[in-house]
Design an enzyme around this catalytic site. Structure first.
Site, PDB file in Angstrom:
ATOM      1  N   HIS A   1      37.075  18.275  54.716  1.00 26.61           N
ATOM      2  CA  HIS A   1      35.662  18.298  55.134  1.00 26.61           C
ATOM      3  C   HIS A   1      35.268  16.943  55.718  1.00 26.61           C
ATOM      4  CE1 HIS A   1      34.318  22.236  54.066  1.00 26.61           C
ATOM      5  NE2 HIS A   1      34.595  22.103  52.778  1.00 26.61           N
TER       6      HIS A   1
ATOM      7  N   ASP B   1      25.186  32.057  51.381  1.00 31.02           N
ATOM      8  CA  ASP B   1      26.326  31.140  51.574  1.00 31.02           C
ATOM      9  C   ASP B   1      26.328  30.524  52.982  1.00 31.02           C
ATOM     10  OD1 ASP B   1      28.834  29.854  51.026  1.00 31.02           O
ATOM     11  OD2 ASP B   1      29.921  31.582  51.852  1.00 31.02           O
TER      12      ASP B   1
ATOM     13  N   HIS C   1      31.967  30.714  53.294  1.00 30.53           N
ATOM     14  CA  HIS C   1      33.139  30.925  52.434  1.00 30.53           C
ATOM     15  C   HIS C   1      33.631  32.361  52.491  1.00 30.53           C
ATOM     16  CE1 HIS C   1      31.313  27.289  50.572  1.00 30.53           C
ATOM     17  NE2 HIS C   1      32.573  26.941  50.492  1.00 30.53           N
TER      18      HIS C   1
ATOM     19  N   TYR D   1      27.522  23.341  59.202  1.00 28.23           N
ATOM     20  CA  TYR D   1      27.882  24.136  58.035  1.00 28.23           C
ATOM     21  C   TYR D   1      27.029  25.399  57.909  1.00 28.23           C
ATOM     22  CZ  TYR D   1      30.232  24.443  53.454  1.00 28.23           C
ATOM     23  OH  TYR D   1      31.017  24.803  52.393  1.00 28.23           O
TER      24      TYR D   1
ATOM     25  N   GLU E   1      34.944  25.695  57.064  1.00 23.41           N
ATOM     26  CA  GLU E   1      35.535  26.124  55.795  1.00 23.41           C
ATOM     27  C   GLU E   1      36.997  26.540  55.947  1.00 23.41           C
ATOM     28  OE1 GLU E   1      35.213  26.510  52.425  1.00 23.41           O
ATOM     29  OE2 GLU E   1      33.860  24.872  52.986  1.00 23.41           O
TER      30      GLU E   1
ATOM     31  N   HIS F   1      41.325  20.324  50.447  1.00 24.01           N
ATOM     32  CA  HIS F   1      40.218  21.088  51.057  1.00 24.01           C
ATOM     33  C   HIS F   1      38.998  20.179  51.215  1.00 24.01           C
ATOM     34  CE1 HIS F   1      37.513  24.757  51.455  1.00 24.01           C
ATOM     35  NE2 HIS F   1      36.652  23.802  51.174  1.00 24.01           N
ATOM     36  N   GLU F   2      38.662  19.471  50.121  1.00 25.61           N
ATOM     37  CA  GLU F   2      37.468  18.611  50.158  1.00 25.61           C
ATOM     38  C   GLU F   2      37.634  17.456  51.133  1.00 25.61           C
ATOM     39  OE1 GLU F   2      35.750  21.211  47.523  1.00 25.61           O
ATOM     40  OE2 GLU F   2      35.053  19.869  49.087  1.00 25.61           O
TER      41      GLU F   2
HETATM   42  O1  LIG Z   1      33.968  22.540  49.408  1.00 18.04           O
HETATM   43  C1  LIG Z   1      33.551  23.685  49.380  1.00 18.04           C
HETATM   44  O2  LIG Z   1      33.559  24.452  50.394  1.00 18.04           O
HETATM   45  C2  LIG Z   1      32.921  24.247  48.103  1.00 18.04           C
HETATM   46  C3  LIG Z   1      31.637  23.448  47.854  1.00 18.04           C
HETATM   47  C4  LIG Z   1      30.424  24.299  48.096  1.00 18.04           C
HETATM   48  C5  LIG Z   1      29.185  23.519  47.877  1.00 18.04           C
HETATM   49  C6  LIG Z   1      28.428  23.228  48.990  1.00 18.04           C
HETATM   50  C7  LIG Z   1      27.245  22.513  48.809  1.00 18.04           C
HETATM   51  C8  LIG Z   1      26.870  22.075  47.556  1.00 18.04           C
HETATM   52  C9  LIG Z   1      27.653  22.393  46.449  1.00 18.04           C
HETATM   53  C10 LIG Z   1      28.820  23.112  46.606  1.00 18.04           C
HETATM   54  C11 LIG Z   1      33.838  24.082  46.907  1.00 18.04           C
HETATM   55  C12 LIG Z   1      35.005  25.078  46.851  1.00 18.04           C
HETATM   56  C13 LIG Z   1      34.589  26.501  47.164  1.00 18.04           C
HETATM   57  O3  LIG Z   1      35.228  27.192  47.923  1.00 18.04           O
HETATM   58  N1  LIG Z   1      33.497  26.935  46.539  1.00 18.04           N
HETATM   59  C14 LIG Z   1      32.982  28.261  46.837  1.00 18.04           C
HETATM   60  C15 LIG Z   1      33.431  29.266  45.769  1.00 18.04           C
HETATM   61  C16 LIG Z   1      32.862  28.933  44.435  1.00 18.04           C
HETATM   62  C17 LIG Z   1      33.376  27.982  43.599  1.00 18.04           C
HETATM   63  N2  LIG Z   1      32.610  27.916  42.489  1.00 18.04           N
HETATM   64  C18 LIG Z   1      31.582  28.817  42.571  1.00 18.04           C
HETATM   65  C19 LIG Z   1      30.551  29.111  41.719  1.00 18.04           C
HETATM   66  C20 LIG Z   1      29.637  30.076  42.090  1.00 18.04           C
HETATM   67  C21 LIG Z   1      29.769  30.754  43.309  1.00 18.04           C
HETATM   68  C22 LIG Z   1      30.793  30.455  44.204  1.00 18.04           C
HETATM   69  C23 LIG Z   1      31.705  29.469  43.814  1.00 18.04           C
HETATM   70  C24 LIG Z   1      31.478  28.224  46.926  1.00 18.04           C
HETATM   71  O4  LIG Z   1      30.888  27.175  46.556  1.00 18.04           O
HETATM   72  O5  LIG Z   1      30.942  29.251  47.370  1.00 18.04           O
HETATM   73  C25 LIG Z   1      36.116  24.638  47.798  1.00 18.04           C
HETATM   74  C26 LIG Z   1      37.456  24.828  47.088  1.00 18.04           C
HETATM   75  C27 LIG Z   1      37.145  25.181  45.636  1.00 18.04           C
HETATM   76  C28 LIG Z   1      35.642  24.997  45.475  1.00 18.04           C
HETATM   77 ZN   LIG Z   2      34.772  23.759  51.725  1.00 13.70          ZN
END
Ligand SMILES: O=C(O)[C@H](CCc1ccccc1)CC1(C(=O)N[C@@H](Cc2c[nH]c3ccccc23)C(=O)O)CCCC1
Ligand SMILES: [Zn+2]
Ligand SMILES: [Ca+2]
Length: 317
Positions: free
Chosen positions: A147, A227, A232, A158, A167, A143-144
């Site tokens: 990106h 978000d 997401h 984004y 996403e 996934h990462e």
């Molecule tokens: O890569 C991405 O899209 C997410 C990274 C988001 C991010 C963006 C900017 C700065 C910091 C973090 C990370 C992932 C993600 O979907 N994160 C979601 C869900 C999530 C993970 N940990 C969390 C903690 C709190 C709230 C939501 C979340 C999000 O950040 O929304 C992808 C796969 C697993 C983690």
């Molecule tokens: Zn992502």
């Protein structure tokens, strides 16, 4: 560092044994894979918030300690993701020019997330309740890294629709790449490292986004400001379309004939790298995917009809 290209044994986050490509010298073995593109390098943030941190060095050349697991998986899964894009789509690293792939693990304390920083991948260890170290899931690593593919091709902004598509493509390739190395996609994201005390759940399901209260139809899209405008959240709308395209099904009374995950991957890769642009909307995404499928399989092909049906099924027709 100087040294010779070597292979070391290690254990991943889940205790699974695997090999890692290293550079070996008298100091020890570095997580530096010089066999793929311009290199794959894995670093240790040692719970600080400074990236990239320190290039990972293991003095005894064995990566079996609990602390090593996050680095072993970040390194090994980056290599597998590199191989997928190279062998399946002919793209060398994320930029097509063998770009160096940098990962940092043990980022922060109890950091329940992972991200592509714009120039590298970064993984938290989780708090042990919501997540365990996030590099422990191939679908998350893929996934990462997707990106980075997006950033060096479509450059989808984004936020809003383009952010949700950004996403969604990362989830789609996360699932397909994990499936490429097993017996097909499980169409879930992060199931291996999410809520260790709970079985059968995932961070997101492409098969049924509603399991996590996420939308599976365009009319149910989030239009708020959280978000980055729900990137997401609304990603689940096209995630469902990808699931239907690969597996078939009837969704809101629309029938879709499945074409399999390999063709689904081929269509979305061509869509991402040839037709999407920074501001692509969901409606334009449908047109782009139809065009990509037409290029690959022909205008009157069953694959093109399935792409049309899959997008109609999620309310984009
Ligand atoms: O890569 C991405 O899209 C997410 C990274 C988001 C991010 C963006 C900017 C700065 C910091 C973090 C990370 C992932 C993600 O979907 N994160 C979601 C869900 C999530 C993970 N940990 C969390 C903690 C709190 C709230 C939501 C979340 C999000 O950040 O929304 C992808 C796969 C697993 C983690
Ligand atoms: Zn992502
Ligand atoms: Ca998965």
């Amino acid at each position: 560092p100087q040294g010779t290209d070597a292979v070391s044994s290690g254990k991943g986050v889940l205790g699974d044994k695997k090999k890692v490509r290293t550079v070996k010298n008298k100091e020890g073995s570095y997580l530096l894979d010089r066999t793929r593109g311009k290199g794959i390098l894995t670093y240790d943030a040692a719970t600080k918030l400074l990236i990239p941190g320190k290039l990972w060095l293991d003095a005894d050349h064995k990566f079996n300690a609990a602390y090593d697991g996050a680095a072993v998986d970040a390194h090994a899964y980056a290599g597998q993701t590199f191989d997928y894009f190279k062998k399946v789509h002919g793209r060398s690293s994320y930029d097509g020019k063998g770009a160096r792939i940098i990962s940092t693990v043990h980022y922060g304390k109890d950091y329940n997330n992972a991200f592509w920083s714009g120039s590298q991948m970064v993984y938290g260890d989780g708090d042990g309740s919501v997540f365990i170290p996030l590099s422990g899931a191939l679908d998350v690593v893929a996934h990462e890294l997707t990106h980075a593919v997006t950033q060096t091709s479509a450059k989808l902004i984004y936020q809003g629709d383009s952010g949700a598509i950004n996403e969604s493509l990362s989830d789609i390739f996360g699932a397909i790449i994990e499936g490429h190395y097993s017996d097909g996609p499980d169409w879930q994201i992060a199931e291996d490292i999410f809520t260790p005390q709970k079985d059968g759940d995932a961070l997101r399901s492409l098969a049924d986004p509603t399991l996590n209260g996420l939308p599976d139809h365009y009319t149910k899209r989030y239009i708020g400001t959280e978000d980055f405008g729900g990137v997401h959240i609304n990603s689940s709308i096209s995630n469902k379309a990808a699931y239907l395209l690969a597996n078939g099904g009837t969704h809101y009374s629309v029938n879709v004939n499945g074409i399999g995950s390999d063709k689904t991957g081929a269509i979305f890769f061509r869509t991402l790298t040839q037709y999407l642009t920074p501001n692509t909307t969901f409606r334009q995404f449908r047109v782009a995917a139809i065009q990509a499928a037409t290029d690959l399989y022909g205008a009157s092909s069953p694959e093109v009809s399935s792409v049309k049906a899959a997008f109609s099924a999620i309310g984009l027709n």
